[in-house]
Write a protein that holds these residues in place. Sequence first.
Motif, short mmCIF file in Angstrom:
data_model
loop_
_atom_site.label_atom_id
_atom_site.label_comp_id
_atom_site.label_asym_id
_atom_site.label_seq_id
_atom_site.Cartn_x
_atom_site.Cartn_y
_atom_site.Cartn_z
N MET A 12 -3.33 -4.80 6.17
CA MET A 12 -2.94 -4.28 4.87
C MET A 12 -1.69 -4.96 4.36
O MET A 12 -1.57 -5.26 3.17
N VAL A 16 -1.53 -7.04 0.86
CA VAL A 16 -0.57 -6.76 -0.21
C VAL A 16 0.26 -7.98 -0.54
O VAL A 16 0.49 -8.30 -1.71
N CYS A 58 1.64 -1.50 -4.47
CA CYS A 58 2.48 -1.09 -3.35
C CYS A 58 2.36 0.41 -3.10
O CYS A 58 2.25 0.86 -1.95
N THR A 61 -1.12 1.18 -1.68
CA THR A 61 -1.19 0.76 -0.28
C THR A 61 -0.48 1.76 0.63
O THR A 61 -0.98 2.10 1.71
N SER A 65 -2.29 3.93 3.51
CA SER A 65 -1.75 3.77 4.86
C SER A 65 -1.39 5.12 5.47
O SER A 65 -1.63 5.36 6.66
N VAL A 210 -9.43 -2.74 0.40
CA VAL A 210 -9.15 -1.38 0.89
C VAL A 210 -10.43 -0.73 1.39
O VAL A 210 -10.46 -0.12 2.47
#
Length: 221
Positions: A12, A16, A58, A61, A65, A210
């Motif tokens: 990830m 990003v 961001c 993500t 996460s 994702v």
Amino acid sequence: MTATLIVLALIMGGVVFWLIYQTINVHPWAEEGPIGQHHAGGAYSIPAAKIGLVVFLCVATSLFSLFVSAYFQRMDFSDWRPLAEPDILWLNTAFLILGSLFFQRARNAAVGSQVDGVRNNLLIAGLLTFAFIAGQLWAWQGLQEHGYFLSANPANSFFYVLTAIHALHILGGLWVWSKTVFRIQNKTEIYQVRMSVELCTIYWHFLLLVWLGLFALLLST
């Protein structure tokens, strides 16, 4: 489990970094169209829309996460009973991959000022994305028919939550996609929608990556 989480985090993080690099690596002389139309900040300033997308990616993500981390922690409890993922998820994944591919084709067409190419590829990409959403709804319905209800088991709950949050992000992207298609259909100059096409493309690539991560997680656990 810890090793898997670390690997997912590294993936990830790499995703990003690549997406942010693609977003800010802009060439204003190729983006703005007619001479004299530049951003107020100068010829080399980064458009506000791209900065906004970086911030949003961001945040998104971080959100995914956190859910993945919670997923790993929750599955250690004794009441965790994994569910069998519907086979249609493979078809849905193919829809999303193709949709991302056609968005890339639309972006390439926009760079080349090919109006028909932008329009046609955007429409196909949108249709494939709607097919993905319909497939997800079908998967949820199938699970419900087989007794895999949201509150029946923590694994069920996480499956519905993860796929629903991802679907909501896609629906948000489809709103921007629809506005871009509407502008093209109304004969807007291609240089005026080039930025929207590029941002949609980057966003769809992000959602595809994702989803691939989430799908791999669900299959492996």
